[in-house]
Design an enzyme around this catalytic site. Sequence first.
Site, short mmCIF file in Angstrom:
data_model
loop_
_atom_site.label_atom_id
_atom_site.label_comp_id
_atom_site.label_asym_id
_atom_site.label_seq_id
_atom_site.Cartn_x
_atom_site.Cartn_y
_atom_site.Cartn_z
N GLY A 98 0.83 -1.21 0.00
CA GLY A 98 0.00 0.00 0.00
C GLY A 98 0.86 1.25 0.00
O GLY A 98 1.00 1.90 -1.02
N SER A 194 4.05 -5.42 -3.85
CA SER A 194 3.84 -3.97 -3.82
C SER A 194 4.69 -3.33 -2.72
O SER A 194 5.89 -3.54 -2.72
CB SER A 194 2.36 -3.64 -3.70
OG SER A 194 2.14 -2.27 -3.92
N TYR A 195 4.11 -2.54 -1.73
CA TYR A 195 4.96 -1.93 -0.69
C TYR A 195 5.41 -2.96 0.32
O TYR A 195 6.30 -2.71 1.10
CB TYR A 195 4.25 -0.79 0.06
CG TYR A 195 5.17 0.15 0.81
CD1 TYR A 195 5.52 1.36 0.26
CD2 TYR A 195 5.71 -0.20 2.02
CE1 TYR A 195 6.37 2.22 0.94
CE2 TYR A 195 6.56 0.65 2.70
CZ TYR A 195 6.88 1.86 2.16
OH TYR A 195 7.72 2.69 2.82
N ASP A 408 1.91 -5.14 -15.57
CA ASP A 408 1.74 -4.13 -14.51
C ASP A 408 2.37 -2.82 -14.95
O ASP A 408 3.57 -2.75 -15.22
CB ASP A 408 2.40 -4.64 -13.22
CG ASP A 408 2.29 -3.65 -12.07
OD1 ASP A 408 1.46 -2.72 -12.15
OD2 ASP A 408 3.03 -3.82 -11.09
N HIS A 460 -0.21 -6.59 -11.59
CA HIS A 460 0.44 -6.32 -10.31
C HIS A 460 0.22 -7.45 -9.32
O HIS A 460 1.11 -7.79 -8.54
CB HIS A 460 -0.14 -5.02 -9.76
CG HIS A 460 0.56 -4.48 -8.56
ND1 HIS A 460 1.83 -3.96 -8.60
CD2 HIS A 460 0.17 -4.37 -7.26
CE1 HIS A 460 2.18 -3.55 -7.40
NE2 HIS A 460 1.20 -3.80 -6.56
#
Length: 488
Positions: A98, A194-195, A408, A460
């Site tokens: 996120g 992702s994060y 992505d 993603h």
Amino acid sequence: MASSSSAANQRRRRLLFTILVAALSLLPAAAALAAAARGEQERDRVQFLPGQPASPPVSQFAGYVTVNESTGRALFYWFFEAQASPEKKPLLLWLNGGPGCSSVGYGAASEMGPLLVNGNGTGLEFNKFAWTREANLLFLESPAGVGFSYSNTTSDLDSIDDGFVAEDTYAFLKNWFNRFPQYKRHDFYIAGESYAGKWAGHYVPQLAELVYERNRHLEMKQRINLKGFIVGNAVTDYYYDEKGLVEFAWSHSVISDQLYKHVTNVCNFRTISFTGECAHAMKLVYTQYDKIDIYNVYAPKCNADESAMSSSSGSTTEKTTKKKYKRLRMYSGYDPCYSIHIEDYLNRIDVQKSLHANISGWIKDRRWSICSDSIFENYDENIFTVRPLYSKLVKTGLRVWVYSGDMDGRVPVIGSRYWVEALDLPIKSQWQPWYLNNQVAGRFIEYEGLTLATVRGAGHDVPQDKPAEALVLISSFLSDRQPPRRDS
């Protein structure tokens, strides 16, 4: 001589007797601890969830683990035992990014968990490509303030950074192993996207480094048996990732030649924040994604949030540009509106009761959401790159893999290839295809200490877009073998 030998034997017998008595005295305490752990486990056991299919059976647990007694901070987890021989399978921790998005909502409920929320949010369906075929699977909502995780101290949520998250996750692991001691000696792996990885490129390698460093100063029996980590579509190095983002947008006909040239002229991506002409130019790039999904450029887009997305694109201020950039980074997915279905399901009172979630009632005045806007806005993103962590950790003997869905647009494989190449690692095997069902499923390259793999046609969230391919990848990673080649 005989007398001396007899005396020595007597001393040894006395010593052995003393040790035995001491050991026996500890048995009640050890038994009590084991019984307490079993009791805590059973309290967390999820018997059956609303809308869960009757078969196959799923062994699952969910609940809270306190990570800070003084502030009342507790993290929510959802754990699934492996479908077969869980006592022999490794333990895999999954983290979403996120920052501020839920690993329960993403990973568990829509990607690699054994029970996925169905297409209308009314129940669950069994995932035949669940990673529980290969591992015991632990999902964690982190940091506090994400999903069902909470803190009784409001200031805990005001300023969160990577160090805070890593320390809380480490505290969670220590306490979770106390509750589930039978998994303490299992091979342990960390995974995320992702994060979770500046985001899986931050959470995962930073947690791996923390576990590695803490292990160095602990006795063997106290260590976490970390063997490696794997990250997917992970923001890692700001310069290479943003450079890759722009090149992907141009090479996939999202932006014009003129805009591409303009961005490359006014942006050098050497700082975390966009400013001046670069901020305006990047706003134009993101605007081109208003009508398509940046996280999978060839997937259909959910139009339910179109008005919200469009409303944030009218201002030319730097603040609005940054907010737009963050919004695009947060929300993702292949099933266009899957996050809406997940929120509908996890906001049901009967579901929360079955999961032992929201027991403090802290989210009673708002809906559970798949991503936390407040965490996202307050998160202190002050690290330009975590590439040095990879340089350090590949030398420790840990298994390190990076994978990337090649559709992505937000964290493109182009940027990942750039930063991996910048590690300057010796190549073990050259860039080559890997296969599933006699079709090219992606490509991979092996370096000394690191493997980079792509998944063809995935965005993603690789396990959601290409579940069969994702299962092959995680199986290859856990077994320490190459992705399958057609001639093997």
